[in-house]
Design a protein around this motif. Structure first.
Motif, mmCIF file in Angstrom:
data_model
loop_
_atom_site.group_PDB
_atom_site.id
_atom_site.type_symbol
_atom_site.label_atom_id
_atom_site.label_comp_id
_atom_site.label_asym_id
_atom_site.label_seq_id
_atom_site.Cartn_x
_atom_site.Cartn_y
_atom_site.Cartn_z
ATOM 1 N N UNK A 64 11.462 -0.943 0.987
ATOM 2 C CA UNK A 64 11.980 -2.302 0.775
ATOM 3 C C UNK A 64 13.493 -2.340 0.990
ATOM 4 N N UNK A 65 14.189 -1.334 0.497
ATOM 5 C CA UNK A 65 15.640 -1.264 0.687
ATOM 6 C C UNK A 65 15.993 -1.121 2.162
ATOM 7 N N UNK A 66 15.211 -0.301 2.860
ATOM 8 C CA UNK A 66 15.426 -0.123 4.294
ATOM 9 C C UNK A 66 15.249 -1.444 5.046
ATOM 10 N N UNK A 67 14.182 -2.176 4.730
ATOM 11 C CA UNK A 67 13.930 -3.458 5.400
ATOM 12 C C UNK A 67 15.067 -4.440 5.155
ATOM 13 N N UNK A 68 15.513 -4.521 3.915
ATOM 14 C CA UNK A 68 16.572 -5.472 3.573
ATOM 15 C C UNK A 68 17.868 -5.145 4.293
ATOM 16 N N UNK A 69 18.301 -3.895 4.202
ATOM 17 C CA UNK A 69 19.591 -3.507 4.785
ATOM 18 C C UNK A 69 19.558 -3.506 6.312
ATOM 19 N N UNK A 70 18.478 -3.018 6.892
ATOM 20 C CA UNK A 70 18.398 -2.936 8.352
ATOM 21 C C UNK A 70 18.262 -4.311 9.006
ATOM 22 N N UNK B 206 0.802 -1.219 0.000
ATOM 23 C CA UNK B 206 0.000 0.000 0.000
ATOM 24 C C UNK B 206 0.842 1.281 0.000
ATOM 25 N N UNK B 207 2.137 1.132 0.163
ATOM 26 C CA UNK B 207 2.987 2.320 0.062
ATOM 27 C C UNK B 207 3.088 2.738 -1.394
ATOM 28 N N UNK B 208 3.098 4.005 -1.660
ATOM 29 C CA UNK B 208 3.145 4.506 -3.037
ATOM 30 C C UNK B 208 4.558 4.922 -3.426
ATOM 31 N N UNK B 209 4.892 6.168 -3.167
ATOM 32 C CA UNK B 209 6.174 6.718 -3.617
ATOM 33 C C UNK B 209 7.373 6.112 -2.890
ATOM 34 N N UNK B 210 7.137 5.640 -1.650
ATOM 35 C CA UNK B 210 8.266 5.187 -0.831
ATOM 36 C C UNK B 210 8.450 3.670 -0.858
ATOM 37 N N UNK B 211 7.810 2.992 -1.779
ATOM 38 C CA UNK B 211 7.826 1.524 -1.778
ATOM 39 C C UNK B 211 9.250 0.962 -1.917
#
Length: 452
Positions: A293-299, A284-289
């Motif tokens: 996703x990158x944040x979740x992977x790296x963090x 449901x995220x639009x511009x920040x999708x």
């Protein structure tokens, strides 16, 4: 079960553990033995690989479930969240009953008759839930609201009970009883003993207690990690039919909160439920999708790699040093004493030879003796005095001592007087705490024997 040597902890002598789950790994050991491939490294890695393969199948099953309920895009995001989870990386290859409980929960969930599901199958999901309960009785907790909801919505309630629930229950419990009868030598219902010990008697507090809110303030936020904001957002945007999954999460955390002894792994089975909501959040995220996703992977990558490869690795690494004693011609005279908090290291599964070994015992107070203190606590209250009393005669002395470096200074007079020399130091953790040190020291007694 296979090699005719080993060690049974108090849980087994008190019939709190069943043989159904260990039988899976014992079968692997037996196959390796029959093939003459029972090398210690294979004994260590084959169960882990098998557990990892099952976990991988469970992840795919979770993807398939969401794909059938929604669409491929939503399933892709749920799958991504599941694969990113640092706690899943940390736990999924471990041969803990909690890991198998989580895997079976995912498989059962894929057959749960939720509205809109084409994969719903009452017999299959109830059989998988029953199997999870046989392996770990607390597996029933997250399924109580789900099974109750299914029962309320089921039109043929009598058929569900008589033709599905009762037969499934009889078969699984009956099989468990027979397996335990073979190995215990008597009829034992270990699931009942387990619930009595952990729930009714609450004796798990012997191994530590936490405040009632611990799972809400620390437990769940920690295992979710960077997924927390996505989980909260997902709970708000997910379709109404998934509210039952959220109820299962809240119910499980609430029930476990009533027990004094708490651990992160206890609520591992609700993590897949949470990942469904995290996946909905990403979708449901639009511009920040892409950024999210990158944040979740790296963090998640940093804690997953650190906890999986670095943190507290010493208790596994030290076993390779002990393994070397099995190759020594004077193995029968070797005696390894692990002077560490009880169950810090693996035991015979990581040695694979009938080496004489001992560790500090810490069974709970099963006798009701008000002045009871376990062996480990007695030792740590006065390490030097305990060692001098326990090994009053040189003939009783271990050939090797394994201990955390925080203990070295306190027992240094014993080590010097009895002729022990340090032969190796193994890194354990960057965060030493209490009885657990940053490094593990290996001491060998200087005698005519030439141990490695």
């Amino acid at each position: 079960m296979v090699f005719n040597y080993g060690y049974l902890t108090w849980e087994w002598t008190s019939s709190l553990r069943g043989y159904s789950y260990p039988l899976i790994f014992a079968s692997m050991y037996k196959a390796l033995q029959l093939l003459a491939k029972d090398d210690v490294q294979l004994l260590i890695w084959v169960p882990r690989i098998a557990q990892a393969v099952l976990a991988a199948f469970a992840d795919v099953q979770l993807y398939s479930l969401v794909q059938h309920l929604e669409n491929s895009e939503t399933a892709k995001f749920v799958f991504f969240c599941q694969l990113c989870s640092w706690f899943t990386w940390y736990s999924c290859t471990r041969t803990l009953t909690n890991t198998m409980e989580t895997i079976l929960t995912i498989f059962a969930l894929s057959y749960y008759p939720i509205k809109g599901s084409k994969m719903g199958n009452s017999c299959k999901y109830l059989a998988l839930v029953a199997l999870a309960i046989v392996i770990r009785p607390t597996a029933v907790i997250p399924w109580i609201p789900l099974v109750f909801s299914h029962f309320l919505q089921e039109q043929k309630k009598t058929d569900l009970i008589l033709h599905t629930c009762i037969p499934v229950g009889l078969v699984t419990v009956g099989t468990s009883l027979i397996i335990d009868r073979v190995f215990f030598g008597e009829w034992v219902l270990v699931q009942l003993n387990f619930l009595k010990f952990n729930v009714l008697q609450n004796l798990g507090t012997f191994y530590g207690s936490h405040p009632w809110h611990w799972y809400f303030t620390q437990g769940l936020p920690v295992i979710l990690g960077p997924h927390v904001p996505f989980f909260i957002h997902g709970c708000a945007v997910a379709p109404r039919r998934y509210h039952m999954f959220l109820l299962a999460v809240i119910w499980t955390v609430l029930v476990y909160s009533t027990l004094s002894h708490k651990e992160f792994r206890f609520i591992y089975p609700v993590l897949p439920f949470c990942m469904i909501f995290c996946g909905y959040s990403l979708k449901h995220l639009k511009a920040w999708k892409k950024t999210a996703a990158s944040f979740l992977l790296l963090s998640n990558l940093v804690p997953a790699l650190y906890t999986g490869l670095v943190h507290q690795r010493g208790t596994l690494d030290v076993m390779s040093h002990i393994q070397q004693l099995c190759k020594n011609s004077q193995q029968s005279q070797a005696f390894v004493f692990i002077l560490m908090p009880c169950h810090s290291t693996p035991f015979y599964s990581h040695v694979h030879c009938p080496l004489k070994m001992r560790f500090l015992q810490c069974p709970p107070n099963l006798t009701g003796n008000e002045s009871y203190v376990d062996e480990a606590d007695v030792f740590y209250s006065n390490p030097l005095g305990w060692l001098n009393k326990e090994f009053y005669n040189d003939t009783l002395l271990p050939s090797h001592l394994i201990l955390f470096n925080v203990l070295e200074q306190e027992i240094s007079p014993f080590l010097a007087l009895r002729g022990y020399e340090k032969t190796a130091t193994v890194f354990h953790t960057h965060v030493p705490q209490g009885r657990v040190g940053s490094h593990i020291s290996i001491y060998r007694r200087k005698t005519e024997m030439n141990y490695p």
